[in-house]
Design an enzyme around this catalytic site. Structure first.
Site, mmCIF file in Angstrom:
data_model
loop_
_atom_site.group_PDB
_atom_site.id
_atom_site.type_symbol
_atom_site.label_atom_id
_atom_site.label_comp_id
_atom_site.label_asym_id
_atom_site.label_seq_id
_atom_site.Cartn_x
_atom_site.Cartn_y
_atom_site.Cartn_z
ATOM 1 N N SER A 59 26.690 -50.930 -60.276
ATOM 2 C CA SER A 59 26.588 -52.212 -60.090
ATOM 3 C C SER A 59 27.314 -53.145 -61.069
ATOM 4 O O SER A 59 27.202 -53.091 -62.379
ATOM 5 C CB SER A 59 25.023 -52.602 -60.427
ATOM 6 O OG SER A 59 24.150 -52.252 -59.553
ATOM 7 N N HIS B 73 28.056 -54.807 -55.097
ATOM 8 C CA HIS B 73 28.634 -53.709 -54.502
ATOM 9 C C HIS B 73 29.505 -54.204 -53.280
ATOM 10 O O HIS B 73 28.910 -54.574 -52.138
ATOM 11 C CB HIS B 73 27.702 -52.630 -54.159
ATOM 12 C CG HIS B 73 26.728 -52.031 -55.025
ATOM 13 N ND1 HIS B 73 27.266 -50.844 -55.555
ATOM 14 C CD2 HIS B 73 25.638 -52.218 -55.859
ATOM 15 C CE1 HIS B 73 26.353 -50.571 -56.729
ATOM 16 N NE2 HIS B 73 25.458 -51.454 -56.706
ATOM 17 N N HIS C 187 21.511 -46.582 -52.453
ATOM 18 C CA HIS C 187 20.374 -46.565 -53.261
ATOM 19 C C HIS C 187 19.120 -46.201 -52.355
ATOM 20 O O HIS C 187 18.944 -46.892 -51.435
ATOM 21 C CB HIS C 187 20.161 -47.701 -54.261
ATOM 22 C CG HIS C 187 21.107 -48.258 -55.086
ATOM 23 N ND1 HIS C 187 21.998 -48.914 -54.569
ATOM 24 C CD2 HIS C 187 21.512 -47.842 -56.240
ATOM 25 C CE1 HIS C 187 23.107 -49.250 -55.170
ATOM 26 N NE2 HIS C 187 22.567 -48.603 -56.517
ATOM 27 N N TYR D 150 16.361 -47.677 -52.699
ATOM 28 C CA TYR D 150 15.656 -49.131 -52.549
ATOM 29 C C TYR D 150 16.163 -49.727 -51.408
ATOM 30 O O TYR D 150 15.495 -50.820 -50.784
ATOM 31 C CB TYR D 150 15.427 -49.534 -53.603
ATOM 32 C CG TYR D 150 16.790 -50.179 -54.396
ATOM 33 C CD1 TYR D 150 17.655 -51.047 -53.868
ATOM 34 C CD2 TYR D 150 17.301 -49.547 -55.404
ATOM 35 C CE1 TYR D 150 18.646 -51.603 -54.469
ATOM 36 C CE2 TYR D 150 18.389 -49.927 -56.049
ATOM 37 C CZ TYR D 150 19.109 -50.981 -55.475
ATOM 38 O OH TYR D 150 20.316 -51.360 -56.042
ATOM 39 N N GLU D 151 17.356 -49.384 -50.961
ATOM 40 C CA GLU D 151 17.945 -49.873 -49.726
ATOM 41 C C GLU D 151 17.264 -49.528 -48.389
ATOM 42 O O GLU D 151 17.364 -49.866 -47.233
ATOM 43 C CB GLU D 151 19.543 -49.796 -49.541
ATOM 44 C CG GLU D 151 20.083 -50.602 -50.727
ATOM 45 C CD GLU D 151 21.658 -50.189 -50.678
ATOM 46 O OE1 GLU D 151 22.367 -50.831 -50.165
ATOM 47 O OE2 GLU D 151 21.906 -49.236 -51.583
ATOM 48 N N ALA E 193 24.726 -49.085 -64.094
ATOM 49 C CA ALA E 193 24.120 -50.163 -64.946
ATOM 50 C C ALA E 193 22.668 -49.511 -65.063
ATOM 51 O O ALA E 193 22.222 -48.898 -64.102
ATOM 52 C CB ALA E 193 23.944 -51.242 -64.403
ATOM 53 N N MET F 293 18.565 -46.688 -61.095
ATOM 54 C CA MET F 293 18.044 -46.024 -59.604
ATOM 55 C C MET F 293 18.978 -45.473 -58.738
ATOM 56 O O MET F 293 19.050 -45.492 -57.779
ATOM 57 C CB MET F 293 17.606 -47.473 -58.770
ATOM 58 C CG MET F 293 16.697 -48.416 -59.783
ATOM 59 S SD MET F 293 16.286 -50.068 -58.880
ATOM 60 C CE MET F 293 15.552 -50.966 -60.221
ATOM 61 N N SER F 294 19.816 -44.558 -59.454
ATOM 62 C CA SER F 294 21.040 -44.021 -58.844
ATOM 63 C C SER F 294 21.577 -42.676 -59.474
ATOM 64 O O SER F 294 20.852 -42.210 -60.455
ATOM 65 C CB SER F 294 22.057 -45.171 -58.798
ATOM 66 O OG SER F 294 22.713 -45.458 -60.051
ATOM 67 N N ASN G 128 20.881 -53.959 -69.846
ATOM 68 C CA ASN G 128 19.310 -54.846 -70.251
ATOM 69 C C ASN G 128 18.774 -53.862 -71.209
ATOM 70 O O ASN G 128 18.661 -52.602 -70.743
ATOM 71 C CB ASN G 128 18.614 -55.487 -69.192
ATOM 72 C CG ASN G 128 18.477 -54.201 -68.221
ATOM 73 O OD1 ASN G 128 19.030 -53.586 -67.359
ATOM 74 N ND2 ASN G 128 16.945 -53.915 -68.112
ATOM 75 N N HIS H 5 18.468 -58.886 -62.083
ATOM 76 C CA HIS H 5 19.788 -58.318 -61.776
ATOM 77 C C HIS H 5 20.824 -59.088 -62.155
ATOM 78 O O HIS H 5 22.146 -58.642 -61.925
ATOM 79 C CB HIS H 5 19.793 -58.256 -60.040
ATOM 80 C CG HIS H 5 20.853 -57.460 -59.332
ATOM 81 N ND1 HIS H 5 21.024 -56.170 -59.751
ATOM 82 C CD2 HIS H 5 21.697 -57.671 -58.408
ATOM 83 C CE1 HIS H 5 22.242 -55.617 -59.282
ATOM 84 N NE2 HIS H 5 22.553 -56.600 -58.426
HETATM 85 O O1 GMP Z 1 20.071 -54.658 -61.330
HETATM 86 C C1 GMP Z 1 19.340 -53.419 -60.763
HETATM 87 C C2 GMP Z 1 20.520 -52.442 -60.429
HETATM 88 O O2 GMP Z 1 20.962 -51.777 -61.819
HETATM 89 C C3 GMP Z 1 19.841 -51.145 -59.752
HETATM 90 O O3 GMP Z 1 20.671 -50.469 -58.926
HETATM 91 C C4 GMP Z 1 19.652 -50.052 -61.108
HETATM 92 O O4 GMP Z 1 20.106 -48.626 -60.782
HETATM 93 C C5 GMP Z 1 20.440 -50.664 -62.101
HETATM 94 N N1 GMP Z 1 19.657 -51.043 -63.312
HETATM 95 C C6 GMP Z 1 19.887 -52.094 -64.570
HETATM 96 N N2 GMP Z 1 19.054 -52.290 -65.165
HETATM 97 C C7 GMP Z 1 17.858 -51.478 -64.771
HETATM 98 C C8 GMP Z 1 16.597 -51.152 -65.519
HETATM 99 O O5 GMP Z 1 16.105 -51.859 -66.430
HETATM 100 N N3 GMP Z 1 15.671 -50.370 -64.720
HETATM 101 C C9 GMP Z 1 16.013 -49.917 -63.683
HETATM 102 N N4 GMP Z 1 15.228 -49.062 -63.017
HETATM 103 N N5 GMP Z 1 17.309 -50.008 -63.034
HETATM 104 C C10 GMP Z 1 18.342 -50.909 -63.637
#
Ligand code: GMP
Length: 282
Positions: free
Chosen positions: A32, A63, A85, A87-88, A115, A218-219, A242, A256
């Site tokens: 990301s 993306h 991902h 979640y998509e 990220a 998440m990846s 973050n 995000h």
């Molecule tokens: O901002 C969401 C995207 O960035 C997703 O594709 C996550 O893989 C990644 N990401 C960035 N920060 C975080 C976080 O604090 N927690 C999780 N689960 N994903 C994050």
């Protein structure tokens, strides 16, 4: 034809070979807000996911949704500007299809960036974590990309994962990081994969940290499992975009936009790190 089957991947790899003369030995999967690395590729041939047979589409902001073939530091490579991902809504086998396609094209090494939220209290936003190991939560719950019939042309039924993240490349990352003056923000730790898309609750962050994870996202884990199964070498970096919220008095909220903003600020240095590693790689 089952998802991610040898036959399906071959159709895609044959199509790609017909649309570029580049024969990549290296694949780079951009996380990301980290797709900028693709801009440093020489003589790029850009192919949009929507035109590539069997490819999923990128649905997430940040993306771009294209493959960039070309040369990086004299090495033929392919860069995924945009990954997929859970979640998509894609099955995990579909998410990892590009990895098998790259294998059929001749790729030997996969570099992945993402990220991630920082769970380790010693981490700051903007830190870059070399991934030493992962905890794959969806996999533990039965959602592993290798579930289903095993095709021995890719790899064995029960692949080893204790050496998933190449030790030599991790060591090289720290050497290069030191030379570039990045030691202050270069860390090494454990990445935990969740399904998303909701960010973690405070209780979940506490649990994830207590079980040994330093960063959460998440990846990456799915792709690494598939890459290791078919014998490719993996190296991965998390940009701590973050700080995970661990405390009920905190006013911080994961979002995000912050993730993409941090990517912009640190992206150039991450690109420099990756391209210097690529230059030195065998
Ligand atoms: O901002 C969401 C995207 O960035 C997703 O594709 C996550 O893989 C990644 N990401 C960035 N920060 C975080 C976080 O604090 N927690 C999780 N689960 N994903 C994050």
């Amino acid at each position: 034809m089952s998802l991610n089957s040898y036959e399906e991947c071959k159709i895609t790899s044959d199509w790609l070979k017909a649309h570029t003369d580049v024969r990549p030995v290296l694949a780079i999967v951009c996380g990301s807000g980290l797709g900028g690395l693709a801009k440093t590729i020489k003589d790029p041939v850009i192919l949009k996911y929507q035109d590539i047979p069997n490819f999923p589409q990128s649905t997430v902001h940040g993306h771009a949704g294209q493959l960039v073939f070309g040369t990086l530091q004299g090495k033929q490579c392919v860069c995924m500007q945009g990954r997929f991902h859970l979640y998509e809504g894609y099955p995990v086998q579909k998410i990892t299809l590009p990895i098998r396609v790259f294998k059929l094209m001749g790729v030997q090494t996969v570099i992945l960036t993402n990220a991630a939220g920082g769970l380790n209290p010693g981490y700051r936003v903007g830190d870059v974590m070399v991934i030493r190991d992962h905890i794959n939560m969806p996999g533990m719950a039965g959602n592993n990309p290798l579930a289903g019939l095993n095709d021995e042309r890719f790899g064995v039924r029960f692949p080893c994962m204790s050496d998933a993240y190449d030790r030599k490349l991790r060591e090289m990352a720290h050497e290069v990081g030191e030379e570039l003056g990045f030691s202050d923000f270069l860390k090494e730790g454990v990445y935990v994969v969740l399904g998303g898309p909701s960010f973690e609750t405070i209780a979940e962050c506490r649990m994830l940290h207590s079980m040994g994870a330093d960063a959460v996202g998440m990846s990456t884990g799915h792709e690494v499992i598939v890459a290791r199964h078919c014998g490719m070498r993996c190296f991965a970096l998390s940009l701590i975009s973050n700080q995970s919220v661990m405390d009920y008095t905190s006013k911080e909220k994961a979002n995000h936009e912050e993730v993409l903003e941090t990517g912009k600020e640190r992206a150039a240095q991450m690109e420099q790190l990756v391209s210097t590693i690529v230059a030195r790689m065998e």
